[in-house]
Every structure is written in C-alpha cells, then in structure tokens.
Design a protein around this motif. Sequence first.
Motif, short mmCIF file in Angstrom:
data_model
loop_
_atom_site.label_atom_id
_atom_site.label_comp_id
_atom_site.label_asym_id
_atom_site.label_seq_id
_atom_site.Cartn_x
_atom_site.Cartn_y
_atom_site.Cartn_z
N ILE A 1 -2.38 12.84 -1.49
CA ILE A 1 -2.76 12.43 -2.84
C ILE A 1 -4.06 13.13 -3.26
CG2 ILE A 1 -3.51 10.46 -4.24
CD1 ILE A 1 -1.53 8.72 -2.62
N GLY B 1 -2.76 9.48 2.10
CA GLY B 1 -4.07 9.59 1.45
C GLY B 1 -4.49 11.02 1.13
N ASP C 1 1.11 4.07 -2.89
CA ASP C 1 0.79 5.47 -2.59
C ASP C 1 1.96 6.38 -2.94
OD1 ASP C 1 -1.70 4.88 -1.75
OD2 ASP C 1 -1.33 5.16 0.41
N THR D 1 0.85 -1.20 0.00
CA THR D 1 0.00 0.00 0.00
C THR D 1 0.88 1.24 0.00
OG1 THR D 1 -1.49 -1.24 1.43
CG2 THR D 1 -1.95 1.09 1.20
N ASN E 1 -11.28 7.64 -0.21
CA ASN E 1 -10.23 7.91 0.77
C ASN E 1 -10.75 8.75 1.94
OD1 ASN E 1 -7.67 8.68 1.92
ND2 ASN E 1 -6.81 8.04 -0.04
N ASP F 1 2.15 6.74 -6.67
CA ASP F 1 1.04 7.56 -7.11
C ASP F 1 1.36 9.03 -6.87
OD1 ASP F 1 -1.39 7.53 -8.31
OD2 ASP F 1 -2.56 7.43 -6.47
#
Length: 218
Positions: free
Chosen positions: A187, A184, A46, A42, A113, A49
């Motif tokens: 992003i 989170g 992330d 994860t 999210n 990303d």
Amino acid sequence: EIRTPMNAIIGMTDIAKANMSDMNKVEECLDKIESSSQHLLTLINDILDLSKIESGRMTLVSRTMSLDKIADKVEMLMRPQTDEKNITFELKRDYVRPIVVGDELRLSQILINIAGNALKFTHENGKITVRIQEVYSDNKAARIKFSIKDNGIGISREDQKKIFIAFEQAGQNSSSKYGGTGLGLAICREIINAHKQTIDVVSTVGVGSEFVFTLPKA
Ligand code: ADP
C-alpha cells in the motif's frame, strides 16, 4: 489469506456450540473469534484500500501540509510504544520551512505503517530514528526526505525484493511470529508511486533497516 481467520471463526463457533455447558470453553472460543474477526477486518480494509489504489480510483488530495503536524502525529503514536519496549526513539526535524506537498492523510498512513514495522521488528533496548530532512540537489528543487531507520532484525537481499509486493513477508514464518498481513508496504509503495515518487530500503540481516522516500517541497 482471508480464509485463515475465516476458518478460525467458523471452527471456534462450532466448538463453542458443542460446549455450551462449559462457560470457560465458550469464553475461550469467543476470545479467539474476537481476535480473528479483528484480523479479518484489518485484512479486508487493506485489500479494499490496495484494490482502490491499483485500479486508479484513489484520489489524492495534493495540497501543502505542515511537516510539524505530521511529525507530531508520528511522535504521539510511537513514543508510548517505544517507551513500553524500552526502545530509544529519535525524531529529527531537519527542515527550515516546514511545508511539503502531498496528501496528508496518506503520508501519515505511510509513516505510521513503516514506523510501526520498525517497532515490530526491533528488539527491546533497540533504537528507531525517524528523520524528516530538507535536501537540495544542483538542478532540482528542494525536496523533503523521509527516513525511518531501526537496528532490528533486518531483511535479507532476497527478501528486500519481495516485501513491497502484496502478501509477501520476509523470512520463513514471519506471520506466525510477528503477525501482519504483508499488505502494508504494498500500500505504501502504491501511494508513493501515485505521488510519482519511489520508496527504497537499505537493510542488513541482524543490523537493521532503513526505509527512504522523498516528496516535493512546497
Ligand atoms: P506486515 O508487516 O503486515 O507483514 P508489510 O507489508 O508492512 O506487512 O511488511 C512486509 C514484510 O517486510 C514484513 O512481514 C517483514 O517481514 C518485512 N519488514 C518490513 N519492515 C521491516 C523492518 N523494519 N525490519 C525487518 N523486517 C521488516
């Protein structure tokens, strides 16, 4: 941040190797290796990303999309989890023409999210409201406002300034208590900025939080 789960994986592998005759011990180690690997994956996803977004390599597919479809997705993902936690979940669809412009996948990612955070930081028997609302202002075109509100633990003024920064979490030991990577919201903010919009939070400790952003209407 990447080192923590990686060290756990290496450490647990060593312990398992030294205890090959004790199946219970080996199984316990494998379980920990499994959960640390999931967490690491994860984290890596992330980070990739975020770096893609930050370097401007994220291509947004900006087209008209159905608000109903997005709302259905949020409902489908949230409902079983709020039911399980005995949280009242309300999804308000306050729009007439259910069309908005933006990147559908990315918008879903943001909503899931933020709603996921609301779920994580709201106690049992709490309440979460997701509202998708058509708003008008005098000289601007109609817009769609997305609001995700909870009556969970809330975020202090000081922490509200930090939470949109990568790897930042509110409070002292948020990650050991609630897990997560602190990536989170960073992003989310980058994606919303790429749509030339902003995201805001209004929150009071012990009362709850509300995250709000808007997108242009088709
Ligand atoms: P993560 O949830 O993986 O830690 P995020 O970037 O999504 O990372 O959130 C950063 C931090 O902001 C969280 O760790 C938490 O401290 C705080 N936060 C986010 N949403 C909420 C919420 N609804 N209520 C209380 N705190 C929140």
